[in-house]
Write a protein that holds these residues in place. Structure first.
Motif, PDB file in Angstrom:
ATOM      1  N   ARG A  20       0.963  -1.405  -0.449  1.00 21.74           N
ATOM      2  CA  ARG A  20      -0.054   0.110   0.259  1.00 21.74           C
ATOM      3  C   ARG A  20       1.322   1.230   0.176  1.00 21.74           C
ATOM      4  O   ARG A  20       0.297   1.756  -0.164  1.00 21.74           O
ATOM      5  CB  ARG A  20      -0.712   0.299   1.299  1.00 21.74           C
ATOM      6  CG  ARG A  20      -1.912  -0.374   0.847  1.00 21.74           C
ATOM      7  CD  ARG A  20      -2.839  -0.823   2.337  1.00 21.74           C
ATOM      8  NE  ARG A  20      -3.558  -1.489   1.725  1.00 21.74           N
ATOM      9  CZ  ARG A  20      -3.544  -3.492   3.027  1.00 21.74           C
ATOM     10  NH1 ARG A  20      -2.502  -2.850   3.981  1.00 21.74           N
ATOM     11  NH2 ARG A  20      -4.226  -3.912   3.251  1.00 21.74           N
ATOM     12  N   LYS A  21       2.246   1.026   0.372  1.00 26.81           N
ATOM     13  CA  LYS A  21       3.300   2.527   0.874  1.00 26.81           C
ATOM     14  C   LYS A  21       3.769   2.440  -0.814  1.00 26.81           C
ATOM     15  O   LYS A  21       5.053   2.910  -0.882  1.00 26.81           O
ATOM     16  CB  LYS A  21       4.098   2.547   1.744  1.00 26.81           C
ATOM     17  CG  LYS A  21       3.059   2.719   3.375  1.00 26.81           C
ATOM     18  CD  LYS A  21       2.648   3.363   2.975  1.00 26.81           C
ATOM     19  CE  LYS A  21       1.833   3.649   4.661  1.00 26.81           C
ATOM     20  NZ  LYS A  21       1.685   5.127   4.898  1.00 26.81           N
ATOM     21  N   GLY A  22       3.873   1.794  -1.323  1.00 29.06           N
ATOM     22  CA  GLY A  22       4.136   2.031  -3.040  1.00 29.06           C
ATOM     23  C   GLY A  22       5.721   1.170  -2.895  1.00 29.06           C
ATOM     24  O   GLY A  22       6.292   0.510  -4.008  1.00 29.06           O
ATOM     25  N   GLY A  23       5.446   0.222  -2.462  1.00 28.47           N
ATOM     26  CA  GLY A  23       6.938  -1.048  -1.689  1.00 28.47           C
ATOM     27  C   GLY A  23       6.663  -2.189  -3.805  1.00 28.47           C
ATOM     28  O   GLY A  23       5.440  -1.939  -3.362  1.00 28.47           O
ATOM     29  N   LEU A  24       7.778  -2.674  -2.973  1.00 24.18           N
ATOM     30  CA  LEU A  24       7.529  -4.130  -3.770  1.00 24.18           C
ATOM     31  C   LEU A  24       7.992  -5.306  -3.343  1.00 24.18           C
ATOM     32  O   LEU A  24       8.615  -5.266  -2.196  1.00 24.18           O
ATOM     33  CB  LEU A  24       9.378  -4.044  -5.221  1.00 24.18           C
ATOM     34  CG  LEU A  24       9.051  -2.791  -5.833  1.00 24.18           C
ATOM     35  CD1 LEU A  24      10.103  -2.921  -6.759  1.00 24.18           C
ATOM     36  CD2 LEU A  24       7.866  -2.735  -6.854  1.00 24.18           C
ATOM     37  N   VAL A  25       7.475  -6.805  -3.295  1.00 23.21           N
ATOM     38  CA  VAL A  25       6.949  -7.669  -2.675  1.00 23.21           C
ATOM     39  C   VAL A  25       7.780  -8.366  -3.592  1.00 23.21           C
ATOM     40  O   VAL A  25       7.565  -8.796  -4.651  1.00 23.21           O
ATOM     41  CB  VAL A  25       6.078  -7.738  -1.885  1.00 23.21           C
ATOM     42  CG1 VAL A  25       6.284  -9.144  -1.107  1.00 23.21           C
ATOM     43  CG2 VAL A  25       5.243  -6.839  -0.840  1.00 23.21           C
ATOM     44  N   TYR A  33       9.688 -17.421  -7.556  1.00 23.21           N
ATOM     45  CA  TYR A  33       9.410 -16.772  -6.856  1.00 23.21           C
ATOM     46  C   TYR A  33       9.307 -15.158  -7.491  1.00 23.21           C
ATOM     47  O   TYR A  33       9.404 -15.047  -9.102  1.00 23.21           O
ATOM     48  CB  TYR A  33      10.180 -15.971  -6.015  1.00 23.21           C
ATOM     49  CG  TYR A  33      10.313 -16.860  -4.924  1.00 23.21           C
ATOM     50  CD1 TYR A  33      10.403 -16.045  -3.492  1.00 23.21           C
ATOM     51  CD2 TYR A  33      10.880 -17.846  -4.332  1.00 23.21           C
ATOM     52  CE1 TYR A  33      10.280 -16.036  -1.922  1.00 23.21           C
ATOM     53  CE2 TYR A  33      11.077 -18.437  -2.761  1.00 23.21           C
ATOM     54  CZ  TYR A  33      10.497 -17.360  -1.568  1.00 23.21           C
ATOM     55  OH  TYR A  33      10.680 -17.910  -0.396  1.00 23.21           O
ATOM     56  N   GLY A  34       8.152 -14.563  -7.252  1.00 24.51           N
ATOM     57  CA  GLY A  34       7.057 -13.302  -7.744  1.00 24.51           C
ATOM     58  C   GLY A  34       7.500 -12.336  -7.357  1.00 24.51           C
ATOM     59  O   GLY A  34       7.574 -11.968  -5.940  1.00 24.51           O
ATOM     60  N   LEU A  35       7.626 -11.115  -8.277  1.00 28.63           N
ATOM     61  CA  LEU A  35       7.782 -10.209  -8.069  1.00 28.63           C
ATOM     62  C   LEU A  35       6.657  -8.977  -8.658  1.00 28.63           C
ATOM     63  O   LEU A  35       6.189  -9.354  -9.036  1.00 28.63           O
ATOM     64  CB  LEU A  35       8.895  -9.361  -8.452  1.00 28.63           C
ATOM     65  CG  LEU A  35       9.314  -8.468  -8.605  1.00 28.63           C
ATOM     66  CD1 LEU A  35       9.484  -8.136  -7.323  1.00 28.63           C
ATOM     67  CD2 LEU A  35      10.525  -7.580  -9.379  1.00 28.63           C
ATOM     68  N   GLY A  36       5.934  -8.535  -6.954  1.00 29.08           N
ATOM     69  CA  GLY A  36       4.731  -7.927  -7.265  1.00 29.08           C
ATOM     70  C   GLY A  36       4.789  -6.374  -6.889  1.00 29.08           C
ATOM     71  O   GLY A  36       5.373  -6.011  -5.861  1.00 29.08           O
ATOM     72  N   LEU A 158      18.681  -9.570  -7.746  1.00 29.59           N
ATOM     73  CA  LEU A 158      18.223  -8.358  -7.354  1.00 29.59           C
ATOM     74  C   LEU A 158      17.793  -7.627  -6.113  1.00 29.59           C
ATOM     75  O   LEU A 158      18.258  -6.577  -6.399  1.00 29.59           O
ATOM     76  CB  LEU A 158      16.408  -8.537  -7.708  1.00 29.59           C
ATOM     77  CG  LEU A 158      15.664  -9.495  -8.668  1.00 29.59           C
ATOM     78  CD1 LEU A 158      14.016  -9.789  -7.871  1.00 29.59           C
ATOM     79  CD2 LEU A 158      15.865  -8.934  -9.401  1.00 29.59           C
ATOM     80  N   GLY A 159      18.539  -7.893  -5.128  1.00 30.19           N
ATOM     81  CA  GLY A 159      19.049  -7.166  -4.103  1.00 30.19           C
ATOM     82  C   GLY A 159      18.295  -7.314  -3.445  1.00 30.19           C
ATOM     83  O   GLY A 159      17.003  -7.718  -3.882  1.00 30.19           O
ATOM     84  N   SER A 160      17.955  -6.576  -2.269  1.00 29.97           N
ATOM     85  CA  SER A 160      17.146  -6.642  -0.912  1.00 29.97           C
ATOM     86  C   SER A 160      16.600  -5.238  -0.388  1.00 29.97           C
ATOM     87  O   SER A 160      15.909  -4.776   0.042  1.00 29.97           O
ATOM     88  CB  SER A 160      17.645  -7.420  -0.148  1.00 29.97           C
ATOM     89  OG  SER A 160      18.570  -6.259   0.854  1.00 29.97           O
ATOM     90  N   ARG A 161      17.438  -4.332  -1.268  1.00 32.32           N
ATOM     91  CA  ARG A 161      17.362  -2.814  -0.906  1.00 32.32           C
ATOM     92  C   ARG A 161      16.222  -2.219  -1.269  1.00 32.32           C
ATOM     93  O   ARG A 161      15.878  -2.237  -2.870  1.00 32.32           O
ATOM     94  CB  ARG A 161      18.670  -2.210  -1.897  1.00 32.32           C
ATOM     95  CG  ARG A 161      18.236  -0.714  -0.997  1.00 32.32           C
ATOM     96  CD  ARG A 161      19.631   0.270  -1.762  1.00 32.32           C
ATOM     97  NE  ARG A 161      19.083   2.188  -1.779  1.00 32.32           N
ATOM     98  CZ  ARG A 161      19.964   1.990  -2.388  1.00 32.32           C
ATOM     99  NH1 ARG A 161      21.295   2.184  -2.301  1.00 32.32           N
ATOM    100  NH2 ARG A 161      19.101   3.369  -2.737  1.00 32.32           N
ATOM    101  N   GLY A 162      14.922  -1.818  -0.512  1.00 35.86           N
ATOM    102  CA  GLY A 162      13.978  -2.007  -1.053  1.00 35.86           C
ATOM    103  C   GLY A 162      12.578  -2.766  -2.220  1.00 35.86           C
ATOM    104  O   GLY A 162      11.830  -2.465  -2.345  1.00 35.86           O
ATOM    105  N   LEU A 163      13.080  -4.459  -1.093  1.00 34.71           N
ATOM    106  CA  LEU A 163      13.027  -5.368  -1.072  1.00 34.71           C
ATOM    107  C   LEU A 163      12.238  -5.840  -0.062  1.00 34.71           C
ATOM    108  O   LEU A 163      12.835  -5.690   0.569  1.00 34.71           O
ATOM    109  CB  LEU A 163      13.205  -5.883  -2.648  1.00 34.71           C
ATOM    110  CG  LEU A 163      12.249  -6.867  -2.900  1.00 34.71           C
ATOM    111  CD1 LEU A 163      10.940  -6.581  -4.082  1.00 34.71           C
ATOM    112  CD2 LEU A 163      13.313  -7.945  -4.071  1.00 34.71           C
TER     113      LEU A 163
END
Length: 190
Positions: A20-25, A33-36, A158-163
């Motif tokens: 909801r805050k605009g983050g990627l999961v 693994y999905g990226l959403g 992909l790294g984990s920064r912001g994810l």
């Protein structure tokens, strides 16, 4: 896949808040693994496409906890075709379904249809339920790479920064979802 460990409720709430805050999961699906992200958040969609290095023209997939979460995004489909789609869900079958005219090109790409699925993976459906709507689901990897099949693999690719990465198992023998066309019934990707 019903005997998979459940995601802790606090973890689901955190992931839904992050979306909801605009983050990627990143989260487990049937085979990879999905990226959403929130499909209504243009900035999140743009970040997701940039992270994957994926051209917007290809479009993305939306997943929902059930078909009701997908219907707001979809145009009408005749009853027989809709029954065929619904009979394949939940499961690893993605359908190209006519999109509502307002659906962003960042989601549908250059197409008039939208790729949609109700996954057979209970953790992916639980994430959609916690979020309260459909989310983007694309493989967690950069364009041209093999999809990630573990949380560690996501970090490496992909790294984990912001994810936010939700750990959980995938069926490593499985292949990514098949893609079918609702109008022709043709298989577009095995």
């Amino acid at each position: 896949m019903s005997n998979l460990p459940r995601i802790a409720p606090w973890r689901l709430r955190l992931a839904a808040h992050w979306l909801r805050k605009g983050g990627l999961v990143a989260y487990p699906t049937e085979a990879v693994y999905g990226l959403g992200c929130d499909p209504t958040d243009v900035q999140a969609l743009t970040r997701l496409l940039a992270l994957k290095q994926r051209p917007w023209r290809k479009g993305l997939i939306l997943i929902g906890a059930d078909a009701a979460q997908l219907y707001p995004w979809l145009g009408p489909l005749d009853e027989a075709r809709e029954r065929r789609v619904l009979a394949s869900w939940p499961g690893p079958v993605t359908w190209l379904w006519p999109a509502q005219p307002w659906v962003s090109p960042l989601l549908r790409g250059e197409h008039r249809s939208l790729a949609v699925r109700v996954p057979g993976h209970p953790q992916a459906r639980a994430l959609c339920a916690a979020f309260g709507g459909a989310i983007v689901s694309t493989s967690a990897n950069r364009a041209g790479q093999h999809p990630a099949r573990s949380a560690l693999d996501v970090r490496r690719k992909l790294g984990s920064r912001g994810l936010l990465i939700i750990g959980g198992p995938v069926n490593r023998q499985s292949r990514p979802s098949r893609i079918m066309d609702t109008h022709s019934g043709h298989l577009l990707r095995e």
